[in-house]
Design an enzyme around this catalytic site. Sequence first.
Site, PDB file in Angstrom:
ATOM      1  N   ASN A   1      -5.081   6.105  -1.737  1.00  0.00           N
ATOM      2  CA  ASN A   1      -4.830   6.453  -0.427  1.00  0.00           C
ATOM      3  C   ASN A   1      -4.150   7.943  -0.531  1.00  0.00           C
ATOM      4  OD1 ASN A   1      -5.612   4.326   1.016  1.00  0.00           O
ATOM      5  ND2 ASN A   1      -3.690   3.250   0.432  1.00  0.00           N
TER       6      ASN A   1
ATOM      7  N   SER B   1       0.812  -1.281  -0.035  1.00  0.00           N
ATOM      8  CA  SER B   1       0.156   0.014  -0.040  1.00  0.00           C
ATOM      9  C   SER B   1       0.869   1.325  -0.036  1.00  0.00           C
ATOM     10  CB  SER B   1      -0.842   0.030   1.159  1.00  0.00           C
ATOM     11  OG  SER B   1      -1.184  -1.230   1.755  1.00  0.00           O
TER      12      SER B   1
ATOM     13  N   GLU C   1      -5.984  -1.287  -8.000  1.00  0.00           N
ATOM     14  CA  GLU C   1      -4.986  -0.396  -8.528  1.00  0.00           C
ATOM     15  C   GLU C   1      -3.763  -0.934  -9.317  1.00  0.00           C
ATOM     16  OE1 GLU C   1      -5.098   3.744  -5.992  1.00  0.00           O
ATOM     17  OE2 GLU C   1      -4.087   1.891  -5.102  1.00  0.00           O
TER      18      GLU C   1
ATOM     19  N   HIS D   1      -2.704  -3.521  -6.376  1.00  0.00           N
ATOM     20  CA  HIS D   1      -3.330  -3.345  -5.022  1.00  0.00           C
ATOM     21  C   HIS D   1      -4.643  -3.422  -4.894  1.00  0.00           C
ATOM     22  CE1 HIS D   1      -3.759   0.056  -2.003  1.00  0.00           C
ATOM     23  NE2 HIS D   1      -3.400  -0.971  -1.257  1.00  0.00           N
TER      24      HIS D   1
HETATM   25  P1  NAI Z   1      -0.928  -9.759   7.351  1.00  0.00           P
HETATM   26  O1  NAI Z   1       0.057  -9.344   8.421  1.00  0.00           O
HETATM   27  O2  NAI Z   1      -2.332 -10.193   7.674  1.00  0.00           O
HETATM   28  O3  NAI Z   1      -0.364 -10.940   6.502  1.00  0.00           O
HETATM   29  C1  NAI Z   1       1.024 -10.984   6.031  1.00  0.00           C
HETATM   30  C2  NAI Z   1       1.270 -12.482   6.060  1.00  0.00           C
HETATM   31  O4  NAI Z   1       2.679 -12.671   5.367  1.00  0.00           O
HETATM   32  C3  NAI Z   1       1.279 -13.473   7.279  1.00  0.00           C
HETATM   33  O5  NAI Z   1       0.493 -14.475   7.246  1.00  0.00           O
HETATM   34  C4  NAI Z   1       2.883 -13.794   7.502  1.00  0.00           C
HETATM   35  O6  NAI Z   1       3.133 -14.928   7.928  1.00  0.00           O
HETATM   36  C5  NAI Z   1       3.316 -13.791   5.950  1.00  0.00           C
HETATM   37  N1  NAI Z   1       4.645 -13.678   5.798  1.00  0.00           N
HETATM   38  C6  NAI Z   1       5.658 -12.525   6.575  1.00  0.00           C
HETATM   39  N2  NAI Z   1       6.853 -12.438   5.875  1.00  0.00           N
HETATM   40  C7  NAI Z   1       6.809 -13.678   4.828  1.00  0.00           C
HETATM   41  C8  NAI Z   1       7.811 -14.161   4.200  1.00  0.00           C
HETATM   42  N3  NAI Z   1       9.081 -13.772   3.914  1.00  0.00           N
HETATM   43  N4  NAI Z   1       7.358 -15.163   3.390  1.00  0.00           N
HETATM   44  C9  NAI Z   1       6.110 -15.603   3.352  1.00  0.00           C
HETATM   45  N5  NAI Z   1       5.156 -15.256   3.933  1.00  0.00           N
HETATM   46  C10 NAI Z   1       5.376 -14.257   4.926  1.00  0.00           C
HETATM   47  O7  NAI Z   1      -0.866  -8.550   6.309  1.00  0.00           O
HETATM   48  P2  NAI Z   1      -2.022  -7.808   5.536  1.00  0.00           P
HETATM   49  O8  NAI Z   1      -2.794  -7.187   5.925  1.00  0.00           O
HETATM   50  O9  NAI Z   1      -2.524  -9.105   4.540  1.00  0.00           O
HETATM   51  O10 NAI Z   1      -1.006  -7.283   4.304  1.00  0.00           O
HETATM   52  C11 NAI Z   1      -0.302  -7.890   3.314  1.00  0.00           C
HETATM   53  C12 NAI Z   1       0.273  -6.607   2.382  1.00  0.00           C
HETATM   54  O11 NAI Z   1      -1.019  -6.263   1.624  1.00  0.00           O
HETATM   55  C13 NAI Z   1       0.948  -5.506   2.820  1.00  0.00           C
HETATM   56  O12 NAI Z   1       2.138  -5.341   2.059  1.00  0.00           O
HETATM   57  C14 NAI Z   1      -0.085  -4.599   2.915  1.00  0.00           C
HETATM   58  O13 NAI Z   1       0.553  -3.254   3.017  1.00  0.00           O
HETATM   59  C15 NAI Z   1      -1.003  -4.849   2.085  1.00  0.00           C
HETATM   60  N6  NAI Z   1      -2.171  -4.344   1.986  1.00  0.00           N
HETATM   61  C16 NAI Z   1      -2.936  -4.265   3.107  1.00  0.00           C
HETATM   62  C17 NAI Z   1      -4.439  -3.951   3.113  1.00  0.00           C
HETATM   63  C18 NAI Z   1      -5.036  -4.049   4.447  1.00  0.00           C
HETATM   64  O14 NAI Z   1      -6.023  -3.408   4.554  1.00  0.00           O
HETATM   65  N7  NAI Z   1      -4.617  -4.930   5.462  1.00  0.00           N
HETATM   66  C19 NAI Z   1      -5.039  -3.524   2.151  1.00  0.00           C
HETATM   67  C20 NAI Z   1      -4.217  -3.549   0.785  1.00  0.00           C
HETATM   68  C21 NAI Z   1      -2.916  -3.821   0.824  1.00  0.00           C
END
Ligand code: NAI
Length: 720
Positions: free
Chosen positions: A501, A430, A463, A451
């Site tokens: 954003n 993001s 996006e 995105h």
């Molecule tokens: P989250 O914390 O729920 O999930 C991240 C996952 O990645 C976890 O399951 C973790 O175990 C895994 N992980 C971490 N390092 C890893 C690695 N090296 N190899 C494999 N798996 C790994 O985070 P979330 O919220 O799903 O966000 C993920 C991405 O999406 C981020 O870049 C965030 O900025 C983006 N994003 C988030 C939004 C939201 O509303 N939460 C909306 C749009 C984008």
Amino acid sequence: MANAITFEELEGGFGLATLNVPDAKVNTLGRRILGELAELVGRLESRSDLRGLLFRSGKPGQFIAGADLKELGALAFVPKEQAAKGLALGHELFGKVSKLPFPTVALIDGACLGGGTELVLSMDERIASKSHETKIGLPEVKVGLIPGWGGTQRLPRLVGLHAIEMITSGEPVSAERAAAIGLVFDAVPVENLIDEGKRVVELLRHNDMWKQQRERRSQPLGLSTDQLMFAFGAAEGVVREKTKGQYPAPLAALAAMRNGINLPLAEGIKAEQAAANEVVGTPISANLISVFFMNNRLSRDPGVDNPEVKPRPIRRVGVIGAGLMGAGVAAAFARSGIPVALVDVDENRLADGLRRASEVVAGRIKIGRATPEDLAHMLALMNTSTNMSLFSECDLVVEAITENEKAKSETFRKLAEVLPEGSIVASNTSTISISRMGNFAPSAERFVGMHFFNPVDRMALVEVIRGERTDDETVATIVALAKKIKKTPIVVRDCPGFLVNRVLFPYMNDALQLLGEGVSMDAIDRAATKFGMPMGPITLHDVVGLDTAFFAGKVLAAAFPDRSAETPILQELVLAGRLGQKTGAGFRKHSGKKGKPEADPEAEALIAKHVKKRSEPSEAEIVDRLFLPMLLEATRVLEEKIVRDPADVDMGLILGIGFPPFRGGILRYCDQEGAAAIVERLSRFADLGKRYEPTESLKALAKSGGRFYPTPKLGDAFGG
Ligand code: NAI
């Protein structure tokens, strides 16, 4: 131009009229076509020798998509009398159709919507083809109108109170359902339509049934006062709850039905005209029509300007990171039939991700929108592992791991070792620069932002972020893929916050500034929801998470320091562990009954520490404080060519943050208020600094009286 309507005589004295608008994918009823239809009807009025008329479309699987929305949208720019004239024209013509001196039968194959449905309602009978493509409906309220060519009167006279649901929801019914409620005589295989049509003409001729039927349908429906009160009272409650007073069309449609169905048809039509004149040609309707066209444009946009560039086939997708977003993204692919490899470092996250994906489909099974087979199919297409070798046959990997640039770069390096040559890597980040991360990807040319928005299963927007070195083929591939999984992609050039954003940030930031000026949370949220936002900015902070908002705010403030205004309020709450809904408390408390947010003295006390003055701005002022900085950022995004069209900004906001569709987007809002008026309103906040300083493009429009969107040609307007 070639004729759209052909008429031929079949053996046995039947007439067959075929509508096929030349050089158009679908048939729409614009002025020219209605003119042709009027001519045909004029010729047929003296043909009492015909046994009957069959009416069909010459486009297989496409009946009539409705009135010409371009002409209807242009009505907002012409005098009210012209709009009324346009409506009267249709009424008059369909009235004549209903009086032709022989039985008339419509043969419906494909979508029959809006004006098309009103045309077939003016005929004696309708037969539908048993095809998935066939659907019949009156979706006018979705573009802020009501069925104004007799639909609100003829449909109830045919299907009774079913008409209320059909007209106020705007949702079409299938051929089978149409047969069940009496909207069509029968649903038959498409190849039998003409023979069935002839048979129905004979049935109607038997004992002059068609004449009796016409007589009956021109009478009042004859509902009791109780029936009227109960049915319309309940419907009005549902509509008011759903539209919050911001969409007048469904209420106008209810009024037309309630006032008209217990009168003779001719009187009922007058009741409909009165109600239709209230909504036709209004800015709300023009805006909703524009949203329809903006959506259309996006669905056709290949994402790149060079027509030679073609998307590459994507047969298998990988997703790394099975958290909140990654699991949702993987499920979106699998639900569209694309095999997915889902990898995470944590076994539990994988299991949890699959469970959440299943729950989404299970929820849809409950409401009849999916089947148990869909669930089985989705799960069969999802493979999980903690080992990246699962990606060895993927054409694309979407990265959705924790938001940390170092961890992401390391992941890209590892991906280079397992991915087949030529595959694409996309990041769901993001806040991190796509151009910068491209340097660590297996190929910067085949690296792109994809995105998604949270929750992935419900948010249509994606996006597609183009880094400095991303190539056209990669952009076109991701755009095509996003459409394949039923999302709406918008291509954005890399910049902090991307599109949504970035434009949202000033709005969120000024909400915090208002708190610091002593304005109450409720007053801020109320002004935004009255403007039409689904929730106010303070509530939105609690929903996205205060830590996430704080972090994103920092990134954007660092990128645009000249127009950022710091406030310690957010940090204060984050440090107190108040992260919003997810921790049970943020700006408000979320632990009460059903998690309904409640005022929380603890949060109020933390905020009070940073209140610098006590001001009591009017609601209009709060609206300006929130939305004018948003508008200015939108104009900067256009000036910097971050997107290719004003409609990209407006659709991004409508789909990404729920900007009210009835306003047509923030740039269209500016067009409606007038750039000069906006510049004048901004001048009242000049002491707040650069955040409220008009941009060059806005000043230019204010000076020239120009608009972001061109005014439609007045000659385009219906009835003109
Ligand atoms: P989250 O914390 O729920 O999930 C991240 C996952 O990645 C976890 O399951 C973790 O175990 C895994 N992980 C971490 N390092 C890893 C690695 N090296 N190899 C494999 N798996 C790994 O985070 P979330 O919220 O799903 O966000 C993920 C991405 O999406 C981020 O870049 C965030 O900025 C983006 N994003 C988030 C939004 C939201 O509303 N939460 C909306 C749009 C984008």
